[in-house]
Scaffold this motif. Sequence first.
Motif, PDB file in Angstrom:
ATOM      1  N   TRP A 141      66.560  24.224  49.473  1.00 30.56           N
ATOM      2  CA  TRP A 141      65.170  24.574  49.428  1.00 30.56           C
ATOM      3  C   TRP A 141      64.816  25.733  48.479  1.00 30.56           C
ATOM      4  O   TRP A 141      65.802  26.444  47.893  1.00 30.56           O
ATOM      5  CB  TRP A 141      64.811  25.088  50.989  1.00 30.56           C
ATOM      6  N   LEU A 142      63.406  26.022  48.127  1.00 32.43           N
ATOM      7  CA  LEU A 142      63.144  26.929  47.296  1.00 32.43           C
ATOM      8  C   LEU A 142      62.151  27.964  48.056  1.00 32.43           C
ATOM      9  O   LEU A 142      61.384  27.761  48.964  1.00 32.43           O
ATOM     10  CB  LEU A 142      62.054  26.230  46.087  1.00 32.43           C
ATOM     11  N   ASN A 143      62.486  29.284  47.540  1.00 32.04           N
ATOM     12  CA  ASN A 143      61.781  30.483  48.045  1.00 32.04           C
ATOM     13  C   ASN A 143      60.866  30.733  47.011  1.00 32.04           C
ATOM     14  O   ASN A 143      61.339  31.100  45.860  1.00 32.04           O
ATOM     15  CB  ASN A 143      62.783  31.570  48.572  1.00 32.04           C
ATOM     16  N   VAL A 144      59.553  30.670  46.949  1.00 25.60           N
ATOM     17  CA  VAL A 144      58.735  30.979  45.930  1.00 25.60           C
ATOM     18  C   VAL A 144      57.632  32.056  46.038  1.00 25.60           C
ATOM     19  O   VAL A 144      57.153  32.017  47.152  1.00 25.60           O
ATOM     20  CB  VAL A 144      57.979  29.510  45.671  1.00 25.60           C
ATOM     21  N   ARG A 145      57.356  32.673  45.132  1.00 18.92           N
ATOM     22  CA  ARG A 145      56.498  33.774  44.978  1.00 18.92           C
ATOM     23  C   ARG A 145      55.617  33.649  43.885  1.00 18.92           C
ATOM     24  O   ARG A 145      55.858  33.586  42.810  1.00 18.92           O
ATOM     25  CB  ARG A 145      57.122  35.313  44.815  1.00 18.92           C
ATOM     26  N   VAL A 146      54.223  33.570  44.245  1.00 20.56           N
ATOM     27  CA  VAL A 146      53.241  33.335  43.376  1.00 20.56           C
ATOM     28  C   VAL A 146      52.259  34.565  43.313  1.00 20.56           C
ATOM     29  O   VAL A 146      51.660  35.017  44.341  1.00 20.56           O
ATOM     30  CB  VAL A 146      52.163  32.204  43.606  1.00 20.56           C
ATOM     31  N   THR A 147      52.421  35.348  42.117  1.00 16.96           N
ATOM     32  CA  THR A 147      51.846  36.736  42.061  1.00 16.96           C
ATOM     33  C   THR A 147      50.509  36.410  40.883  1.00 16.96           C
ATOM     34  O   THR A 147      50.582  35.935  39.819  1.00 16.96           O
ATOM     35  CB  THR A 147      52.660  37.632  41.287  1.00 16.96           C
ATOM     36  N   ASN A 148      49.203  36.932  41.708  1.00 14.34           N
ATOM     37  CA  ASN A 148      48.047  36.733  40.813  1.00 14.34           C
ATOM     38  C   ASN A 148      47.824  38.318  40.084  1.00 14.34           C
ATOM     39  O   ASN A 148      47.681  38.922  40.872  1.00 14.34           O
ATOM     40  CB  ASN A 148      47.113  36.407  41.708  1.00 14.34           C
ATOM     41  N   GLN A 149      47.953  38.141  38.910  1.00 16.22           N
ATOM     42  CA  GLN A 149      47.975  39.348  38.214  1.00 16.22           C
ATOM     43  C   GLN A 149      46.542  39.567  37.864  1.00 16.22           C
ATOM     44  O   GLN A 149      46.195  40.640  37.159  1.00 16.22           O
ATOM     45  CB  GLN A 149      48.949  39.394  37.117  1.00 16.22           C
ATOM     46  N   SER A 150      45.551  38.429  37.908  1.00 20.60           N
ATOM     47  CA  SER A 150      44.065  38.622  37.370  1.00 20.60           C
ATOM     48  C   SER A 150      43.185  39.447  38.548  1.00 20.60           C
ATOM     49  O   SER A 150      43.715  39.853  39.544  1.00 20.60           O
ATOM     50  CB  SER A 150      43.674  37.402  37.232  1.00 20.60           C
ATOM     51  N   GLY A 151      42.088  39.750  37.840  1.00 20.11           N
ATOM     52  CA  GLY A 151      41.114  40.560  38.939  1.00 20.11           C
ATOM     53  C   GLY A 151      40.408  39.655  39.598  1.00 20.11           C
ATOM     54  O   GLY A 151      39.439  39.901  40.567  1.00 20.11           O
ATOM     55  N   VAL A 152      40.676  38.354  39.690  1.00 18.45           N
ATOM     56  CA  VAL A 152      39.718  37.226  40.439  1.00 18.45           C
ATOM     57  C   VAL A 152      40.758  36.635  41.364  1.00 18.45           C
ATOM     58  O   VAL A 152      41.779  36.194  41.263  1.00 18.45           O
ATOM     59  CB  VAL A 152      39.358  36.167  39.523  1.00 18.45           C
ATOM     60  N   LYS A 153      40.401  36.129  42.707  1.00 21.49           N
ATOM     61  CA  LYS A 153      41.168  35.500  43.597  1.00 21.49           C
ATOM     62  C   LYS A 153      41.376  34.413  43.238  1.00 21.49           C
ATOM     63  O   LYS A 153      40.288  33.511  42.676  1.00 21.49           O
ATOM     64  CB  LYS A 153      40.555  35.727  45.262  1.00 21.49           C
ATOM     65  N   LEU A 154      42.573  33.909  43.598  1.00 22.43           N
ATOM     66  CA  LEU A 154      42.987  32.342  43.198  1.00 22.43           C
ATOM     67  C   LEU A 154      42.611  31.575  44.532  1.00 22.43           C
ATOM     68  O   LEU A 154      43.567  31.852  45.398  1.00 22.43           O
ATOM     69  CB  LEU A 154      44.307  32.332  42.579  1.00 22.43           C
TER      70      LEU A 154
ATOM     71  N   VAL B  37      45.601  33.041  46.484  1.00 24.19           N
ATOM     72  CA  VAL B  37      46.363  34.226  46.405  1.00 24.19           C
ATOM     73  C   VAL B  37      45.174  35.317  46.030  1.00 24.19           C
ATOM     74  O   VAL B  37      44.383  35.070  45.128  1.00 24.19           O
ATOM     75  CB  VAL B  37      47.358  34.180  44.920  1.00 24.19           C
ATOM     76  N   ASP B  38      45.239  36.438  46.599  1.00 26.63           N
ATOM     77  CA  ASP B  38      44.358  37.403  46.291  1.00 26.63           C
ATOM     78  C   ASP B  38      44.528  38.175  44.822  1.00 26.63           C
ATOM     79  O   ASP B  38      45.492  37.940  44.514  1.00 26.63           O
ATOM     80  CB  ASP B  38      44.544  38.577  47.398  1.00 26.63           C
ATOM     81  N   ALA B  39      43.755  38.777  44.521  1.00 25.92           N
ATOM     82  CA  ALA B  39      43.753  39.351  43.055  1.00 25.92           C
ATOM     83  C   ALA B  39      44.339  40.613  43.012  1.00 25.92           C
ATOM     84  O   ALA B  39      44.805  41.076  43.924  1.00 25.92           O
ATOM     85  CB  ALA B  39      42.188  39.594  42.658  1.00 25.92           C
ATOM     86  N   ASN B  40      44.461  41.225  41.857  1.00 22.15           N
ATOM     87  CA  ASN B  40      45.228  42.390  41.549  1.00 22.15           C
ATOM     88  C   ASN B  40      46.538  42.436  42.009  1.00 22.15           C
ATOM     89  O   ASN B  40      46.898  43.458  42.556  1.00 22.15           O
ATOM     90  CB  ASN B  40      44.279  43.351  41.930  1.00 22.15           C
ATOM     91  N   GLY B  41      47.429  41.775  41.542  1.00 31.04           N
ATOM     92  CA  GLY B  41      48.813  41.732  41.855  1.00 31.04           C
ATOM     93  C   GLY B  41      49.353  41.504  43.291  1.00 31.04           C
ATOM     94  O   GLY B  41      50.659  41.525  43.518  1.00 31.04           O
ATOM     95  N   ARG B  42      48.490  40.790  44.040  1.00 36.29           N
ATOM     96  CA  ARG B  42      48.779  40.256  45.403  1.00 36.29           C
ATOM     97  C   ARG B  42      49.658  39.045  45.083  1.00 36.29           C
ATOM     98  O   ARG B  42      49.545  38.304  43.907  1.00 36.29           O
ATOM     99  CB  ARG B  42      47.539  40.061  46.146  1.00 36.29           C
ATOM    100  N   TYR B  43      50.392  38.693  46.296  1.00 30.97           N
ATOM    101  CA  TYR B  43      51.154  37.611  45.959  1.00 30.97           C
ATOM    102  C   TYR B  43      51.024  36.539  47.269  1.00 30.97           C
ATOM    103  O   TYR B  43      50.780  37.448  48.149  1.00 30.97           O
ATOM    104  CB  TYR B  43      52.520  37.899  45.690  1.00 30.97           C
ATOM    105  N   ALA B  44      51.764  35.521  46.961  1.00 32.11           N
ATOM    106  CA  ALA B  44      51.826  34.398  48.174  1.00 32.11           C
ATOM    107  C   ALA B  44      53.138  33.870  48.131  1.00 32.11           C
ATOM    108  O   ALA B  44      53.819  33.722  47.274  1.00 32.11           O
ATOM    109  CB  ALA B  44      50.831  33.185  48.246  1.00 32.11           C
ATOM    110  N   ASP B  45      53.968  34.249  49.328  1.00 29.73           N
ATOM    111  CA  ASP B  45      55.418  33.575  49.579  1.00 29.73           C
ATOM    112  C   ASP B  45      55.409  32.220  50.299  1.00 29.73           C
ATOM    113  O   ASP B  45      54.745  32.196  51.201  1.00 29.73           O
ATOM    114  CB  ASP B  45      56.264  34.635  50.208  1.00 29.73           C
ATOM    115  N   LEU B  46      55.916  31.248  49.588  1.00 24.98           N
ATOM    116  CA  LEU B  46      55.947  30.014  50.229  1.00 24.98           C
ATOM    117  C   LEU B  46      57.600  29.643  50.321  1.00 24.98           C
ATOM    118  O   LEU B  46      58.262  30.000  49.264  1.00 24.98           O
ATOM    119  CB  LEU B  46      55.144  28.948  49.325  1.00 24.98           C
ATOM    120  N   THR B  47      57.909  28.648  51.135  1.00 26.68           N
ATOM    121  CA  THR B  47      59.443  28.232  51.158  1.00 26.68           C
ATOM    122  C   THR B  47      59.048  26.590  51.244  1.00 26.68           C
ATOM    123  O   THR B  47      58.273  26.222  52.291  1.00 26.68           O
ATOM    124  CB  THR B  47      59.958  28.890  52.616  1.00 26.68           C
TER     125      THR B  47
END
Length: 162
Positions: A47-60, A93-103
């Motif tokens: 399985w994959l442990n995935v972290r998506v980090t949003n580095q922009s100033g706008v919520k994805l 994913v929230d903005a400004n370096g926030r991240y979402a972890d998915l498995t």
Amino acid sequence: MNTILSILFSLLLTGVASAGSVMLNVKPSSENKTVDKKQAEVTRAYWLNVRVTNQSGVKLEGATLKWTLFAANLRRGTDSIVVEKSGDVKISVDANGRYADLTTPKVAFVFTPMHSERKGRSSVTVEEAGHRYHGFHVQVLNGDAVIGELWSNEALRKQQLK
């Protein structure tokens, strides 16, 4: 020296990619699912442990994470790579370096390595068969636009893009 090798090995197993304002960090994980250790057949779950980090100033919002696990087809005479399992999930994913972890879900890869078996006084070679884990591909799409992508290795990417 062992410390350097272990650091290099862990970097090879973990993929990191950045495309614009989205950064992907993917770590494949596995566990042995073989019940009878005396059997030649091997079952391994990946399985994959995935972290998506949003580095922009706008919520994805409303983006799609697509994932694929590839297997080497071990049937004699073929050198093919096949899709073992794939899927997708909606993410925000929230903005400004926030991240979402998915498995991703666990996917069983079943294969029999080449081995010998005793048949009376002689032994017989049993050819390898089944599907062995080969790699992964992860994409983040915002609508039709790919905003993040990561392949486990360059050779797999080139082969799949042919």
